[in-house]
Design an enzyme around this catalytic site. Structure first.
Site, short mmCIF file in Angstrom:
data_model
loop_
_atom_site.label_atom_id
_atom_site.label_comp_id
_atom_site.label_asym_id
_atom_site.label_seq_id
_atom_site.Cartn_x
_atom_site.Cartn_y
_atom_site.Cartn_z
N ALA A 32 83.96 -22.53 -40.60
CA ALA A 32 84.41 -23.72 -41.35
C ALA A 32 85.69 -23.34 -42.09
O ALA A 32 85.80 -23.50 -43.30
CB ALA A 32 83.33 -24.22 -42.30
N HIS A 37 91.20 -19.04 -45.80
CA HIS A 37 90.98 -18.09 -44.71
C HIS A 37 92.28 -17.82 -43.93
O HIS A 37 92.61 -16.67 -43.59
CB HIS A 37 89.95 -18.64 -43.72
CG HIS A 37 88.57 -18.83 -44.29
ND1 HIS A 37 87.96 -20.05 -44.33
CD2 HIS A 37 87.70 -17.94 -44.82
CE1 HIS A 37 86.76 -19.92 -44.85
NE2 HIS A 37 86.57 -18.65 -45.18
N GLY A 147 88.64 -12.77 -50.30
CA GLY A 147 89.19 -13.64 -51.32
C GLY A 147 88.59 -13.37 -52.69
O GLY A 147 87.41 -13.01 -52.81
N ARG A 187 82.02 -24.79 -48.22
CA ARG A 187 80.97 -25.67 -48.72
C ARG A 187 81.53 -27.00 -49.24
O ARG A 187 80.77 -27.97 -49.39
CB ARG A 187 80.19 -24.98 -49.85
CG ARG A 187 79.44 -23.74 -49.38
CD ARG A 187 78.81 -23.01 -50.56
NE ARG A 187 78.26 -21.73 -50.18
CZ ARG A 187 77.02 -21.53 -49.78
NH1 ARG A 187 76.19 -22.56 -49.72
NH2 ARG A 187 76.59 -20.33 -49.44
#
Length: 279
Positions: A32, A37, A147, A187
């Site tokens: 996702a 990312h 991260g 999320r």
């Protein structure tokens, strides 16, 4: 971009790369993918000869079976995003390949597991350490990128690398935020429009805490954060912690000479989000 789905194949490919003198930058993810990312992958590509991304929704790090079930899985979209990035190789294994047997090994990270994520998600970091160890052994990167949003996870992995002498360098990248301040997270896709709007209050609470820290006690700052979030019906605060940035142990008082991590976790509806700022 090359797509690899088996442990045997990724080991063969990365061994060839290392033997030829290529340096590997690695970004492990659960998919996702968002701009956070992709920024990690961009940094990995800049600092190494090539970058590798893994996508694996790791079942052993979920405390809540429903959370694991609902975690967004959009592999085809992720592949398209990676093709447009500077990712040279995607490793997307199956659960059966990564866990041919039920995981028996357990890790103990001492005080790191007694606070914040460790306290509220018992066993979570054993699952994280297990999958990261497996991925490091398979990919054998020179540098691995994580991260700052998952600050405690980074601290745990740093301890793992140090204690088990993994031959690689960890890089912690600053949090990438949406225009309204919400920390980018896979999320976030699960939030309704109203929840998404209220979720921005987590970062606003951290900003409030940062400003108050200059002239208020830790107890006063914690009370202010709690009061700030109370009017927002979708938000249920799980914890707000003032911690030493290195040990992540709670601090009773602010000290101007210390670097401090302000860390927050909350449910927005049924979606659990975390964030932090370092002051």
């Amino acid at each position: 971009m090359q797509i690899i789905t088996s442990l045997r194949d990724i080991k063969e490919q990365t061994e060839k790369l290392r033997s030829s003198g290529k340096t590997i930058g690695f970004v492990p993810t659960m998919g996702a993918l968002h701009q956070g990312h992709l920024t990690l992958l961009e940094t990995a590509a800049e600092q190494n000869d090539l970058s590798i991304c893994s996508i694996f929704v790791n079942p052993t790090q979920f405390n809540n079976a429903e959370d694991f079930k609902l975690y967004p899985r959009i592999l085809e979209n992720d592949i398209e995003a990676l093709k447009k990035s500077r990712c040279a190789m995607l490793f997307a294994p199956s659960v059966a390949d990564m866990y041919p047997e039920t995981l028996q090994l357990k890790f103990d990270f001492g005080e790191l597991e007694t606070v914040m994520e460790g306290k509220f998600r018992p066993g979570h970091f054993t699952g994280v350490a297990a999958i990261v160890s497996k991925l490091f052994h398979a990919v054998r990167p020179h540098k691995a990128y994580f991260g700052q949003k998952d600050l405690q996870q980074y601290a745990v992995i740093n301890r793992l690398v140090t204690d088990l002498s993994f031959d690689l360098e960890l890089v912690c990248h600053p949090i990438i935020r949406e225009a309204d301040g919400l920390a980018m997270s896979s999320r976030n896709r699960r939030l309704s429009e109203e929840q998404r709007e209220q979720a921005t209050q987590l970062y606003k609470a951290l900003q409030l805490a940062s400003g108050l820290s200059k002239a208020h006690t830790v107890a006063e700052v914690k009370e202010a954060v709690s009061k700030h979030l109370q009017p927002f019906a979708a938000i249920k605060l799980e914890y707000f912690e003032v911690a030493d940035v290195n040990s992540l142990q709670p601090l009773a008082e602010f000290d101007a000479s210390d670097r401090v991590a302000l860390c927050i976790a909350a449910y927005v509806g049924e979606v659990r989000l975390i964030d932090n700022v370092i002051i």
